[in-house]
Design an enzyme around this catalytic site. Structure first.
Site, PDB file in Angstrom:
ATOM      1  N   ASN A   1       0.817  -1.212   0.000  1.00 16.98           N
ATOM      2  CA  ASN A   1       0.000   0.000   0.000  1.00 16.98           C
ATOM      3  C   ASN A   1       0.848   1.259   0.000  1.00 16.98           C
ATOM      4  O   ASN A   1       0.479   2.268  -0.579  1.00 16.98           O
ATOM      5  CB  ASN A   1      -0.936   0.029   1.212  1.00 16.98           C
ATOM      6  CG  ASN A   1      -1.747   1.305   1.256  1.00 16.98           C
ATOM      7  OD1 ASN A   1      -2.548   1.563   0.376  1.00 16.98           O
ATOM      8  ND2 ASN A   1      -1.500   2.143   2.260  1.00 16.98           N
TER       9      ASN A   1
ATOM     10  N   ASP B   1       1.216   6.580   0.313  1.00 22.19           N
ATOM     11  CA  ASP B   1       0.527   5.510  -0.433  1.00 22.19           C
ATOM     12  C   ASP B   1       1.027   5.450  -1.872  1.00 22.19           C
ATOM     13  O   ASP B   1       1.170   6.484  -2.534  1.00 22.19           O
ATOM     14  CB  ASP B   1      -0.982   5.774  -0.466  1.00 22.19           C
ATOM     15  CG  ASP B   1      -1.680   5.325   0.809  1.00 22.19           C
ATOM     16  OD1 ASP B   1      -1.195   5.667   1.900  1.00 22.19           O
ATOM     17  OD2 ASP B   1      -2.714   4.626   0.700  1.00 22.19           O
TER      18      ASP B   1
ATOM     19  N   ASP C   1      -0.240  -6.859   3.582  1.00 21.87           N
ATOM     20  CA  ASP C   1      -0.603  -5.846   4.570  1.00 21.87           C
ATOM     21  C   ASP C   1      -1.683  -4.911   4.013  1.00 21.87           C
ATOM     22  O   ASP C   1      -1.618  -4.496   2.846  1.00 21.87           O
ATOM     23  CB  ASP C   1       0.669  -5.034   4.905  1.00 21.87           C
ATOM     24  CG  ASP C   1       0.443  -4.021   6.008  1.00 21.87           C
ATOM     25  OD1 ASP C   1       0.006  -4.435   7.095  1.00 21.87           O
ATOM     26  OD2 ASP C   1       0.704  -2.823   5.784  1.00 21.87           O
TER      27      ASP C   1
ATOM     28  N   GLU D   1      -4.657  -9.167   4.724  1.00 18.81           N
ATOM     29  CA  GLU D   1      -5.216  -8.485   5.890  1.00 18.81           C
ATOM     30  C   GLU D   1      -6.239  -7.463   5.421  1.00 18.81           C
ATOM     31  O   GLU D   1      -5.868  -6.403   4.919  1.00 18.81           O
ATOM     32  CB  GLU D   1      -4.108  -7.771   6.689  1.00 18.81           C
ATOM     33  CG  GLU D   1      -4.648  -7.024   7.891  1.00 18.81           C
ATOM     34  CD  GLU D   1      -3.814  -5.806   8.309  1.00 18.81           C
ATOM     35  OE1 GLU D   1      -3.911  -5.394   9.459  1.00 18.81           O
ATOM     36  OE2 GLU D   1      -3.081  -5.255   7.465  1.00 18.81           O
TER      37      GLU D   1
HETATM   38 CA   LIG Z   1      -3.649   3.163  -0.809  1.00 20.26          CA
END
Ligand SMILES: [Ca+2]
Ligand SMILES: [Ca+2]
Ligand SMILES: [Ca+2]
Length: 535
Positions: free
Chosen positions: A143, A194, A224, A260
């Site tokens: 991410n 991000d 993750d 997750e």
């Molecule tokens: Ca993102």
């Protein structure tokens, strides 16, 4: 059902052999050699925070060589011994270079953080795991990166200006970029920008990263924060996960991937459409989840069986390759020692561990959970040093610098290993039960309504019709007493359960054991009786 030799041994001998380490040694060895460990994705996985696990070089920080040193604790690769926990997979929390202790903000996704060692240490760890039948899955943080990542540092120019998400207007989840009039997306923290996962070059980088680790022998990945890939957009998250699953499986066909998606089951069930093998089953986890509620007694025992039946049928509906990923605690949650207070609290810590390990799928245990370690409040406290010993401090880690000082509630491993009724020996027995009967992880749950109530959860765990693995025992009756007193369950008049006259495993929190007598099963407080057909 094929007959086999061992479960014809009388129930009392079996119970003694299984639950009293050091007692009935000959039978114990016989039992151990009957472990049915199958090389598939229905494993028992041990989550390791390397930083706090075992320090091999005396700097106070856990490292990869330290994990290698302690592999025999997790699984020594020899089914004839049962001094080890019996887990057959490890999940390593991030091991790549990072400016933080937790290492979820990575600066180079294709290297090892020098605090943890070298890539050679990693290769050695993977080799040693494989020698013991332990698979290795690696935490993959896609991410975001660290703000210190060379990509972000170069993000004022092409191509890296498209690796992240920039805007000219301030908005939720964005941070001001110093020295510019831009804002960058950073959902967790300003130190974790991000990534722009729509960008083809970013996807090429990810493909390189997964190939790199597969080349270094990993068996899969833990993903993750998948619901943050595209915050607030489940369908884009599922689209990306589909691409990622296809990418990794084209690199390694039998890779295992668990995501997750920290939401409730109505959301993470949808994510299985991506083809990702597993998503963590958050409904059951943590201090307010199904497991803790049933163990605490605030939720009826019957709700456990019902919840299993429900999630299993929902998974079967959404995908025929879906594997549940139950867990009880993890590195983001308060540890279980604090979930229960007063009389019976240690019994409840044990029972909760079993409720996790009795679930179908790939069950996860967080390091130290098997000791009933303590830790709540700030994240650092949830990641305290593994308590190997309180007297011999060899290999003991310092833990995160900002961790509070606090005492553990239960003894360290060396003391617990010597106590046959410790939390550790109970967990070991629960993992052994899981290893011994393949249907526990791979079968399906059918609730026995007539025997289930506020104190008793009763269900049959049976082999699914479509399953092809080999097992001598295709059906078990499991009776769980969540109350603080002994219960007698009359199975003789119930059509579903009356033929199960043979206690093959008794998982109890004290010296009292389950007994079968003329159609009635006596289960001590917090006890679990596992029965096969026949008598
Ligand atoms: Ca993102
Ligand atoms: Ca070290
Ligand atoms: Ca062993």
């Amino acid at each position: 059902m094929k007959k086999n030799c061992w479960y014809k041994v009388t129930a009392s001998v079996l119970v003694a052999a299984l639950l009293l380490p050091g007692c009935g040694k000959a039978v114990n060895e016989k039992m151990a050699s009957e472990l049915n460990v199958i090389d598939d994705k229905y494993r028992t996985t041990y989550e390791i925070f390397v930083y706090s696990f075992y320090d091999s070089d005396g700097d106070g920080i856990g490292d990869l060589k330290g994990v290698t040193k302690k592999l025999d604790y997790i699984n020594d690769g020899d089914d004839a011994t049962d001094t080890d926990l019996g887990c057959n997979e490890i999940w390593l929390m991030p091991v790549s270079p990072s400016p933080t202790y937790h290492k979820y903000d990575v600066t180079d996704c294709k290297d090892i953080d020098p605090q943890y060692g070298t890539i050679e240490d990693f290769d050695e760890l993977v080799d040693e795991c494989h020698k013991r039948g332990i698979n290795v899955i690696l935490d993959l943080v896609l991410n975001h990166t660290s703000v210190e990542h060379p990509w972000f540092k170069a993000s004022s120019e092409a191509p890296y200006n498209e690796y992240y998400n920039f805007t000219t207007e301030p908005q939720d989840g964005y941070e001001a970029l110093a020295g510019s009039d831009l804002y960058y997306e950073a959902r967790f923290w300003s130190g974790m920008p991000d990534l722009n996962l729509d960008n083809e070059a970013v996807r090429d980088e990810i493909k390189d990263i997964t190939q790199f680790w597969i080349d270094h022998g990993v068996d899969g990945f833990r993903l993750d924060a998948v619901s943050y890939y595209y915050t607030g957009d489940d369908s884009k998250n599922i689209e990306f996960l589909t691409w990622l699953n296809d990418t990794v499986k084209s690199q390694k066909e039998d890779a295992y991937i668990v995501g997750e998606c920290w939401t409730n089951s109505s959301t993470y069930l949808k994510y299985y459409k991506s083809g990702i093998d597993s998503f963590f089953d958050f409904d059951f986890a943590g201090s307010e989840g199904t497991i803790a509620g049933v163990a605490r007694g605030t939720s009826a025992a019957a709700n456990y069986g019902k919840a299993l039946e429900k999630i299993e049928s929902q998974l079967a509906e959404v995908s025929d390759t879906a594997i549940d990923a139950p867990f009880y605690t993890n590195h983001d949650m308060a540890r279980s020692a604090g979930y229960f207070t007063g009389k019976g609290s240690q019994d409840k810590v044990k029972l909760a561990g079993a409720l996790n390990l009795l679930m179908t799928g790939n069950a996860f245990i967080y390091y130290g959970e098997e000791l009933g370690m303590k830790g709540s409040g700030k994240d650092e406290n949830k990641r305290a040093p593994m308590q190997w010993s309180s007297t011999d401090l060899t290999g003991m880690c310092n833990g995160p610098a900002d961790m509070d000082k606090f005492d553990m509630k239960y003894p360290a491993l060396d003391e617990q290993a010597a106590d046959e009724y410790s939390i550790f020996n109970y967990y070991k027995a629960a993992i052994k039960l899981r290893n011994m009967f393949p249907v526990i992880a791979r079968g399906k749950t059918v609730v026995v309504d007539s025997l289930s109530d506020g104190d008793i959860s009763a269900f049959v765990r049976e082999k699914k019709e479509e399953s092809t693995y080999e097992t001598d025992v295709e059906r078990l009756l499991i009776l769980i007493n969540t109350s603080d007193e002994s219960k007698e369950v009359d199975i003789s008049t119930d059509d579903m359960s009356k033929d199960y006259g043979n206690i093959v495993y008794s998982l109890c929190t004290s010296e009292e054991k389950c007994e079968y007598n003329g159609g009635k099963v006596v289960i001590p407080a917090y006890g679990i009786a596992v029965l096969a057909a026949g008598n």
